[in-house]
Design an enzyme around this catalytic site. Structure first.
Site, PDB file in Angstrom:
ATOM      1  N   GLU A   1       0.826  -1.208   0.000  1.00 24.52           N
ATOM      2  CA  GLU A   1       0.000   0.000   0.000  1.00 24.52           C
ATOM      3  C   GLU A   1       0.858   1.256   0.000  1.00 24.52           C
ATOM      4  O   GLU A   1       1.963   1.255   0.529  1.00 24.52           O
ATOM      5  CB  GLU A   1      -0.813   0.085   1.304  1.00 24.52           C
ATOM      6  CG  GLU A   1      -1.662  -1.084   1.614  1.00 24.52           C
ATOM      7  CD  GLU A   1      -2.336  -0.924   2.986  1.00 24.52           C
ATOM      8  OE1 GLU A   1      -3.218  -1.727   3.262  1.00 24.52           O
ATOM      9  OE2 GLU A   1      -1.971  -0.024   3.759  1.00 24.52           O
TER      10      GLU A   1
ATOM     11  N   CYS B   1      -1.880   2.186   8.247  1.00 25.83           N
ATOM     12  CA  CYS B   1      -1.078   1.245   7.479  1.00 25.83           C
ATOM     13  C   CYS B   1      -1.576  -0.191   7.609  1.00 25.83           C
ATOM     14  O   CYS B   1      -1.923  -0.655   8.671  1.00 25.83           O
ATOM     15  CB  CYS B   1       0.392   1.387   7.837  1.00 25.83           C
ATOM     16  SG  CYS B   1       1.022   0.307   9.077  1.00 25.83           S
TER      17      CYS B   1
ATOM     18  N   CYS C   1       3.584  -5.063  16.174  1.00 25.39           N
ATOM     19  CA  CYS C   1       2.987  -4.087  17.105  1.00 25.39           C
ATOM     20  C   CYS C   1       1.525  -4.456  17.334  1.00 25.39           C
ATOM     21  O   CYS C   1       0.782  -4.714  16.375  1.00 25.39           O
ATOM     22  CB  CYS C   1       3.112  -2.667  16.567  1.00 25.39           C
ATOM     23  SG  CYS C   1       4.822  -2.185  16.320  1.00 25.39           S
TER      24      CYS C   1
ATOM     25  N   CYS D   1      -1.458  -2.706  15.316  1.00 29.04           N
ATOM     26  CA  CYS D   1      -1.250  -2.385  13.905  1.00 29.04           C
ATOM     27  C   CYS D   1      -1.735  -3.499  12.984  1.00 29.04           C
ATOM     28  O   CYS D   1      -1.423  -4.671  13.201  1.00 29.04           O
ATOM     29  CB  CYS D   1       0.233  -2.123  13.676  1.00 29.04           C
ATOM     30  SG  CYS D   1       0.654  -1.989  11.938  1.00 29.04           S
TER      31      CYS D   1
ATOM     32  N   CYS E   1       4.693  -7.109   8.034  1.00 28.91           N
ATOM     33  CA  CYS E   1       5.723  -6.579   8.930  1.00 28.91           C
ATOM     34  C   CYS E   1       5.991  -7.603  10.020  1.00 28.91           C
ATOM     35  O   CYS E   1       5.064  -8.254  10.505  1.00 28.91           O
ATOM     36  CB  CYS E   1       5.261  -5.262   9.555  1.00 28.91           C
ATOM     37  SG  CYS E   1       6.540  -4.509  10.593  1.00 28.91           S
TER      38      CYS E   1
END
Ligand code: SF4
Length: 350
Positions: free
Chosen positions: A90, A334, A115, A118, A111
């Site tokens: 993205e 995100c 986190c 997220c 990722c």
């Protein structure tokens, strides 16, 4: 076929030479791609038609496909891109009243930092993006602008941890900042990291005045370990020391990001602890009220609590601000758009 966006100017020149073409063709092609935002060789009308055809058959320009394009009322636009291997990433265009036109780009598919709040971290890391794939996001965003507008800023704040993909990031930023690339000043590039001390030190060695943003999200190691699992075993003190050395080397004030989660890290005691940690540092603190993510158990803090948190930081002498959320309603945080499309078939949105 070789990919143009993976090549440095020198590599493109040698490729031209290997093809029996004049070296100056490399500069001509780059001007079309970066200066005139051409999306294909066919648009490069000052090249002989035979050369355009030949380039199309021997060199790849764009490797991604736009799977979804969303626009918010505030001018934010978001693209979901499919890469050549079917992976998805993205990027976002942010517009503001100062006429800044900012591209927010991803550096990884998914990722690995995990986190807790997220969307990108929910499915783990798939792979690093190549330098060309990062540059291509910038070009795709630049092509959303009117002819009279220019891409003025870059924030590396999309999916992924940029400092976990350093070499490709450095190479992409070289193209972004080169006068014969996108020509965006290094001071207008922000790199946002979860706080990898080694990576921060390597970034400082680039001797480029990039703006560094470090995600803290908690004022103590215990809570931070829960919110940022990749940060377990990396004391906040070591992150701050690396950030201090970044400031010493580059002269750029570091920004600390703090996602405010209702009832979890927004108490006055936590504001005071954060203020104590950062006191005396030439720092800016961005307090970001949590943007709800479906499936995650966190809540947006009350606006009074947000205001009080920021006020306490300011009373302690820190520069602090609430960072406004952009792109409400288009999954602009995100990883959200990609996740939605992992669960549902991709399609073009208005
Ligand atoms: S906030 Fe950034 S570092 Fe953390 S999981 Fe999401 S993309 Fe990765």
């Amino acid at each position: 076929m070789p990919r143009l966006l993976e090549m440095s100017p020198v590599q493109l020149q040698s490729w031209c030479q290997d093809q029996g073409l004049a070296r100056y063709r490399a500069g001509q092609v780059r001007r079309w791609v970066f200066g005139r935002r051409a999306a294909g060789f066919a648009e490069m009308t000052d090249l002989p038609r035979a050369l355009r055809n030949r380039l199309e058959q021997t060199l790849v320009l764009f490797t991604t496909e736009v799977l979804a394009h969303r626009r918010a009322d505030d001018g934010t636009e978001k693209l979901l891109l499919e890469l050549a291997d079917g992976a998805r990433t993205e990027c976002v265009l942010l517009r503001d009243e100062r006429h800044h036109r900012t591209a927010c780009v991803s550096t990884q598919v998914g990722c690995g930092m995990g986190c807790a709040f997220c969307a990108s971290g929910l499915d783990g890391l798939v792979r690093n993006l190549s330098a060309g794939e990062i540059v291509e996001q910038l070009l795709r965003i630049a092509r959303l602008l009117d002819r009279s507008e220019r891409l003025s800023h870059v924030v590396v704040m999309g999916m992924g941890e940029p400092l976990a993909n350093l070499e490709n990031l450095f190479s992409a930023l070289k193209t972004a900042t080169a006068p014969d690339g996108l020509g965006i000043g290094a001071r207008r590039v922000t790199i946002s990291t979860v706080g990898l001390p080694k990576g921060i030190r390597r970034l400082a060695e680039q001797h480029a005045p990039y703006h560094l943003a470090v995600s803290l999200h908690a004022p103590d190691d215990r809570l931070r370990g829960e919110l940022v699992p990749a940060g377990r075993g990396v004391p906040i003190a070591s992150i701050l020391a690396a950030a201090d050395s970044y400031f010493a080397k580059t002269g750029r004030r570091v920004t600390y990001e703090y996602v405010l989660l209702g009832g979890l890290n927004d108490a006055p005691t936590q504001a005071r602890a954060l203020q104590h940690l950062l006191r005396g540092r030439p720092a800016m603190v961005n307090v970001i009220p949590f943007n709800p993510v479906p499936g995650l158990p966190f809540r947006t803090p009350a606006s009074d609590d947000t205001a009080r948190f920021v006020e306490l930081l300011r009373q302690g002498g820190l520069n602090a601000q609430v960072r406004s959320r952009k792109g409400e309603g288009i999954d602009a945080a995100c990883g959200q758009l990609r996740r939605r499309h992992l669960r549902a078939p991709a399609g073009l949105d208005g």
